[in-house]
Design a protein around this motif. Structure first.
Motif, PDB file in Angstrom:
ATOM      1  N   MET A   1      -0.342 -44.391  15.046  1.00  0.00           N
ATOM      2  CA  MET A   1      -0.637 -43.895  13.701  1.00  0.00           C
ATOM      3  C   MET A   1      -2.103 -44.120  13.363  1.00  0.00           C
ATOM      4  O   MET A   1      -2.546 -45.248  13.198  1.00  0.00           O
ATOM      5  CB  MET A   1       0.235 -44.582  12.657  1.00  0.00           C
ATOM      6  CG  MET A   1       0.172 -43.870  11.310  1.00  0.00           C
ATOM      7  SD  MET A   1       0.722 -44.905   9.957  1.00  0.00           S
ATOM      8  CE  MET A   1      -0.653 -46.042   9.847  1.00  0.00           C
TER       9      MET A   1
ATOM     10  N   GLU B   1       3.921 -40.182  20.463  1.00  0.00           N
ATOM     11  CA  GLU B   1       3.986 -39.463  19.194  1.00  0.00           C
ATOM     12  C   GLU B   1       2.774 -39.817  18.342  1.00  0.00           C
ATOM     13  O   GLU B   1       2.454 -40.989  18.163  1.00  0.00           O
ATOM     14  CB  GLU B   1       5.272 -39.820  18.437  1.00  0.00           C
ATOM     15  CG  GLU B   1       5.445 -39.040  17.151  1.00  0.00           C
ATOM     16  CD  GLU B   1       6.781 -39.290  16.478  1.00  0.00           C
ATOM     17  OE1 GLU B   1       7.368 -38.338  15.940  1.00  0.00           O
ATOM     18  OE2 GLU B   1       7.250 -40.452  16.501  1.00  0.00           O
TER      19      GLU B   1
ATOM     20  N   VAL C   1       0.875 -39.802  14.729  1.00  0.00           N
ATOM     21  CA  VAL C   1       1.087 -39.782  13.285  1.00  0.00           C
ATOM     22  C   VAL C   1      -0.255 -40.064  12.623  1.00  0.00           C
ATOM     23  O   VAL C   1      -1.053 -40.854  13.147  1.00  0.00           O
ATOM     24  CB  VAL C   1       2.115 -40.868  12.869  1.00  0.00           C
ATOM     25  CG1 VAL C   1       2.355 -40.849  11.366  1.00  0.00           C
ATOM     26  CG2 VAL C   1       3.423 -40.695  13.635  1.00  0.00           C
TER      27      VAL C   1
ATOM     28  N   ARG D   1      -1.763 -41.339   8.888  1.00  0.00           N
ATOM     29  CA  ARG D   1      -1.538 -41.732   7.496  1.00  0.00           C
ATOM     30  C   ARG D   1      -2.697 -41.207   6.659  1.00  0.00           C
ATOM     31  O   ARG D   1      -3.838 -41.618   6.852  1.00  0.00           O
ATOM     32  CB  ARG D   1      -1.414 -43.255   7.353  1.00  0.00           C
ATOM     33  CG  ARG D   1      -1.175 -43.658   5.886  1.00  0.00           C
ATOM     34  CD  ARG D   1      -0.736 -45.097   5.728  1.00  0.00           C
ATOM     35  NE  ARG D   1      -1.795 -46.053   5.949  1.00  0.00           N
ATOM     36  CZ  ARG D   1      -1.682 -47.366   5.709  1.00  0.00           C
ATOM     37  NH1 ARG D   1      -0.543 -47.859   5.245  1.00  0.00           N
ATOM     38  NH2 ARG D   1      -2.689 -48.175   5.952  1.00  0.00           N
TER      39      ARG D   1
ATOM     40  N   CYS E   1      -1.827 -32.030  13.988  1.00  0.00           N
ATOM     41  CA  CYS E   1      -1.133 -33.316  13.848  1.00  0.00           C
ATOM     42  C   CYS E   1       0.372 -33.080  13.676  1.00  0.00           C
ATOM     43  O   CYS E   1       0.787 -32.359  12.775  1.00  0.00           O
ATOM     44  CB  CYS E   1      -1.683 -34.074  12.642  1.00  0.00           C
ATOM     45  SG  CYS E   1      -0.825 -35.610  12.300  1.00  0.00           S
TER      46      CYS E   1
ATOM     47  N   VAL F   1       2.808 -35.268  12.795  1.00  0.00           N
ATOM     48  CA  VAL F   1       3.474 -36.000  11.710  1.00  0.00           C
ATOM     49  C   VAL F   1       2.436 -36.541  10.719  1.00  0.00           C
ATOM     50  O   VAL F   1       1.486 -37.222  11.120  1.00  0.00           O
ATOM     51  CB  VAL F   1       4.306 -37.184  12.253  1.00  0.00           C
ATOM     52  CG1 VAL F   1       5.039 -37.886  11.108  1.00  0.00           C
ATOM     53  CG2 VAL F   1       5.300 -36.724  13.308  1.00  0.00           C
TER      54      VAL F   1
ATOM     55  N   ARG G   1       1.944 -39.140   7.687  1.00  0.00           N
ATOM     56  CA  ARG G   1       2.586 -40.283   7.020  1.00  0.00           C
ATOM     57  C   ARG G   1       2.071 -40.374   5.584  1.00  0.00           C
ATOM     58  O   ARG G   1       0.878 -40.496   5.349  1.00  0.00           O
ATOM     59  CB  ARG G   1       2.305 -41.584   7.771  1.00  0.00           C
ATOM     60  CG  ARG G   1       2.845 -42.830   7.056  1.00  0.00           C
ATOM     61  CD  ARG G   1       3.079 -43.981   7.989  1.00  0.00           C
ATOM     62  NE  ARG G   1       3.202 -45.256   7.309  1.00  0.00           N
ATOM     63  CZ  ARG G   1       3.795 -46.328   7.816  1.00  0.00           C
ATOM     64  NH1 ARG G   1       4.327 -46.276   9.022  1.00  0.00           N
ATOM     65  NH2 ARG G   1       3.853 -47.455   7.142  1.00  0.00           N
TER      66      ARG G   1
ATOM     67  N   LEU H   1       6.512 -38.456   7.532  1.00  0.00           N
ATOM     68  CA  LEU H   1       7.044 -39.820   7.551  1.00  0.00           C
ATOM     69  C   LEU H   1       6.650 -40.447   6.222  1.00  0.00           C
ATOM     70  O   LEU H   1       5.465 -40.547   5.905  1.00  0.00           O
ATOM     71  CB  LEU H   1       6.449 -40.617   8.717  1.00  0.00           C
ATOM     72  CG  LEU H   1       6.786 -42.109   8.784  1.00  0.00           C
ATOM     73  CD1 LEU H   1       8.285 -42.328   8.960  1.00  0.00           C
ATOM     74  CD2 LEU H   1       6.012 -42.784   9.914  1.00  0.00           C
TER      75      LEU H   1
END
Length: 297
Positions: free
Chosen positions: A33, A65, A67, A69, A90, A92, A94, A128
């Motif tokens: 992340m 994976e 992620v 934020r 991207c 995912v 967050r 997420l």
């Protein structure tokens, strides 16, 4: 666990650290992340966004994976973060500090707008959510079900504890209700539940004990801040050979009962309830995803 995607460990990487961004995928975490929020100062927000954007466009992170934020939409940076990350591909996003379903709806609307602008297929970018306050915990289920894009819900303990007017303890008593609420909401919504970070990177024994606790509560994995935390957490989530052997026998018994047209599954003279069969299936799913056993087993 959502599908067969393992999320035992999600490694936090500051979005303003080029070296860590380049090497983040080599340590063996299930997810990485990149953080554009708390770990990046106000003066570096734009530079961090561009750094992560370029990394996603140029670096092959393999099967890890990815992620990112982003900053909240309530800040001057959130919308730009989402548009840049969607354009970079991207997988995912967050969401930090999610407090209600409307936060998710607003973020989804922004993501969809960004997908249209970038020519990305609508619905490609997943979400997420991270819950970090008493209000967020109270609304955990409505948050978890606010969008079909949501793959998981995570707990952010530092802000949550500050909001409760308490501090974090070694045993985590103050987090018990929040952790339980997150897991129950995730299971009811059919998504993953991710626990908060364990900040003392030198206390491996404490990390293992906390991971055993959150596994028992039903979490799928844990956010981490150091690659050294990956192996101990993965080991806790690893099914034992005994667990796998028992699960295989239960599934075989269930299959044989189905062939006979019987709704009753029995093993070693004892009736096996449906929840036990479901638990056995989950053990095998995890074992296969971890390459402990093959698909043919």
């Amino acid at each position: 666990m959502n599908g067969e995607r393992l999320r035992r460990t999600m490694l936090f990487v500051p979005g303003n650290n080029p070296g860590m961004i380049a090497d983040a995928h080599i340590y063996g975490s299930d997810a990485v992340m990149f953080d554009l929020e708390d770990s990046v100062s106000m003066g570096e927000k734009d530079a961090a966004r561009m750094l992560v954007y370029n990394a996603l466009k140029t670096i092959d992170y393999g099967k890890v994976e990815i992620v990112v934020r982003v900053n909240p939409l309530s800040t001057p940076y959130g919308r730009d973060d989402i548009f840049a990350m969607v354009a970079a591909g991207c997988p995912v996003i967050r969401m930090p500090k999610t407090e209600c379903a409307q936060d998710v709806i607003d973020t989804e609307k922004c993501i969809e707008e960004a997908e249209k602008t970038a020519g990305v297929e609508i619905g490609t970018t997943k979400i997420l959510t991270a819950v970090e306050s008493a209000l967020g915990i109270t609304n955990a289920y409505s948050i978890a079900t606010a969008s079909s894009r949501i793959i998981g819900i995570a707990l952010g303990a530092e802000d949550y504890c500050a909001n409760l007017k308490t501090t974090r303890s070694q045993e985590g008593t103050e987090l018990f209700y929040a952790r339980s609420a997150i897991v129950v909401a995730a299971r009811a919504a059919g998504i993953d539940a991710l626990d908060t970070v364990y900040s003392n990177v030198n206390d491996t024994e404490g990390l293992i004990e906390q991971t055993k606790l959150i596994k028992q509560l039903g979490f799928d994995g844990k956010s981490i801040i150091n690659p050294r935390q990956i192996a101990p957490i993965n080991e806790v989530f690893r099914p034992t050979d005994k667990d796998i052997e028992k699960a295989l026998r239960i599934i075989k018994a269930a299959e044989e009962a189905e062939k006979r047209g019987s709704g009753v599954v029995s093993l070693d003279g004892k009736m096996v309830d449906k929840p036990v069969v479901m638990r056995a299936q989950r053990v095998i799913t995890v074992a296969r995803a971890m390459n402990i056993i093959g698909e043919e087993v």
